[in-house]
Write a protein that holds these residues in place. Structure first.
Motif, short mmCIF file in Angstrom:
data_model
loop_
_atom_site.label_atom_id
_atom_site.label_comp_id
_atom_site.label_asym_id
_atom_site.label_seq_id
_atom_site.Cartn_x
_atom_site.Cartn_y
_atom_site.Cartn_z
N UNK A 1 -3.95 2.72 1.00
CA UNK A 1 -3.36 1.78 1.96
C UNK A 1 -4.29 0.60 2.22
N UNK A 2 -5.58 0.87 2.32
CA UNK A 2 -6.56 -0.21 2.52
C UNK A 2 -6.53 -1.16 1.32
N UNK A 3 -6.42 -0.60 0.11
CA UNK A 3 -6.36 -1.46 -1.06
C UNK A 3 -5.11 -2.35 -1.03
N UNK A 4 -3.97 -1.80 -0.62
CA UNK A 4 -2.76 -2.60 -0.54
C UNK A 4 -2.92 -3.78 0.40
N UNK A 5 -3.47 -3.52 1.59
CA UNK A 5 -3.67 -4.59 2.58
C UNK A 5 -4.73 -5.58 2.10
N UNK A 6 -5.83 -5.06 1.54
CA UNK A 6 -6.91 -5.95 1.09
C UNK A 6 -6.47 -6.80 -0.11
N UNK A 7 -5.67 -6.23 -1.01
CA UNK A 7 -5.15 -7.00 -2.15
C UNK A 7 -4.25 -8.13 -1.65
N UNK A 8 -3.36 -7.81 -0.71
CA UNK A 8 -2.48 -8.84 -0.14
C UNK A 8 -3.31 -9.94 0.52
N UNK A 9 -4.31 -9.54 1.30
CA UNK A 9 -5.15 -10.52 1.98
C UNK A 9 -5.85 -11.43 0.98
N UNK B 1 14.44 2.13 -3.90
CA UNK B 1 14.80 3.12 -4.92
C UNK B 1 13.57 3.59 -5.68
N UNK B 2 12.73 2.66 -6.11
CA UNK B 2 11.51 3.03 -6.84
C UNK B 2 10.61 3.89 -5.96
N UNK B 3 10.43 3.48 -4.71
CA UNK B 3 9.57 4.23 -3.81
C UNK B 3 10.14 5.61 -3.52
N UNK B 4 11.45 5.72 -3.31
CA UNK B 4 12.08 7.02 -3.03
C UNK B 4 11.91 7.99 -4.19
N UNK B 5 12.19 7.51 -5.39
CA UNK B 5 12.04 8.37 -6.58
C UNK B 5 10.58 8.79 -6.72
N UNK B 6 9.68 7.84 -6.53
CA UNK B 6 8.25 8.15 -6.63
C UNK B 6 7.79 9.12 -5.58
N UNK B 7 8.29 8.98 -4.35
CA UNK B 7 7.88 9.89 -3.27
C UNK B 7 8.33 11.32 -3.55
N UNK B 8 9.49 11.46 -4.17
CA UNK B 8 9.94 12.81 -4.55
C UNK B 8 8.97 13.41 -5.56
N UNK C 1 0.82 -1.21 0.00
CA UNK C 1 0.00 0.00 0.00
C UNK C 1 0.85 1.26 0.00
N UNK C 2 1.94 1.26 0.77
CA UNK C 2 2.85 2.41 0.77
C UNK C 2 3.48 2.57 -0.61
N UNK C 3 3.81 1.47 -1.24
CA UNK C 3 4.36 1.51 -2.60
C UNK C 3 3.32 2.09 -3.56
N UNK C 4 2.03 1.71 -3.41
CA UNK C 4 0.96 2.21 -4.29
C UNK C 4 0.67 3.69 -4.09
N UNK C 5 1.00 4.21 -2.91
CA UNK C 5 0.76 5.64 -2.68
C UNK C 5 1.44 6.51 -3.73
N UNK C 6 2.57 6.05 -4.21
CA UNK C 6 3.33 6.85 -5.17
C UNK C 6 2.57 7.02 -6.48
N UNK C 7 2.30 5.94 -7.24
CA UNK C 7 1.63 6.17 -8.52
C UNK C 7 0.20 6.67 -8.39
N UNK C 8 -0.57 6.06 -7.46
CA UNK C 8 -1.96 6.48 -7.33
C UNK C 8 -2.08 7.88 -6.74
N UNK C 9 -1.23 8.21 -5.79
CA UNK C 9 -1.23 9.56 -5.24
C UNK C 9 -0.89 10.60 -6.29
#
Length: 193
Positions: free
Chosen positions: A143-151, A176-183, A107-115
């Motif tokens: 974040x809910x989608x990330x957890x629900x998808x994993x579940x 690295x992907x997450x850091x670049x995306x968060x920027x 979910x934290x990883x998804x925050x980057x593209x979806x955000x």
């Protein structure tokens, strides 16, 4: 979500029902992104300043719910969920921990593209209510989608998915992907404020 879906038997890739798992992701997306977006928009419409009621936005009219709008969001949510299912399966073997930890990290990883998509596609919508409230609602939904998808994927594939084997290279690539995306996400969020 109380049952622990991490029981695995070490199945081979030919035993894994990938189609079912990806459709599970699509179902999660339909509920979380489709229905969840409608609920979020309704909530934002309720707290919007009265002068904004009836205004046209990128996603409809403020304060009005239509069947067509709900169907469009559910279809969009299903497509987004399908992509999330594919991405989760691609990164699953690199994510550490049990399903909840993997889901939260995903979910934290998804925050980057979806955000980034949310902040760039609907900038004018942030004038309706507090940008902090809007970002918090949609970030929570991601974040809910990330957890629900994993579940869902771990639950559906519990007898066939091999156990994850995270390694140092996986952490480096994911970081690295997450850091670049968060920027990039931070730059687009800064423009909203």
């Amino acid at each position: 979500m109380s049952a622990e879906p991490d029981r695995v038997s070490g199945g081979t890739s030919s035993d894994v029902p990938y189609g079912t798992l990806i459709l599970g992701g699509a179902g999660v997306g339909a509920v979380v992104f489709g229905v969840g977006s409608r609920v979020a928009m309704r909530l934002i419409g309720k707290v919007a300043s009265p002068e904004h009621l009836g205004e046209q936005t990128a996603f409809g009219t403020v304060g009005r719910v239509t069947v067509n709008g709900v169907v469009e969001l559910v279809v969009f949510g299903s497509i987004a969920g399908l992509l999330c299912g594919l991405i989760y399966l691609a990164f699953r073997s690199r994510l550490p921990g049990r399903w909840m930890a993997r889901g939260l990290m995903f979910g934290l990883f998804l925050l980057v593209p979806f955000g980034f998509i949310i902040t760039t596609s609907s900038r004018s919508d942030f004038d309706l209510a507090s940008p902090t409230l809007i970002l918090a609602i949609f970030a929570g939904m991601i974040l809910i989608d990330g957890v629900a998808t994993a579940w869902a994927i771990e639950r559906l594939g519990r007898d066939s998915l091999p156990p994850p084997r995270p390694g140092a290279l996986g952490y480096v690539i994911l970081g690295a992907i997450t850091s670049i995306g968060l920027v990039a996400l931070g730059a687009s969020v800064a423009e909203v404020f």
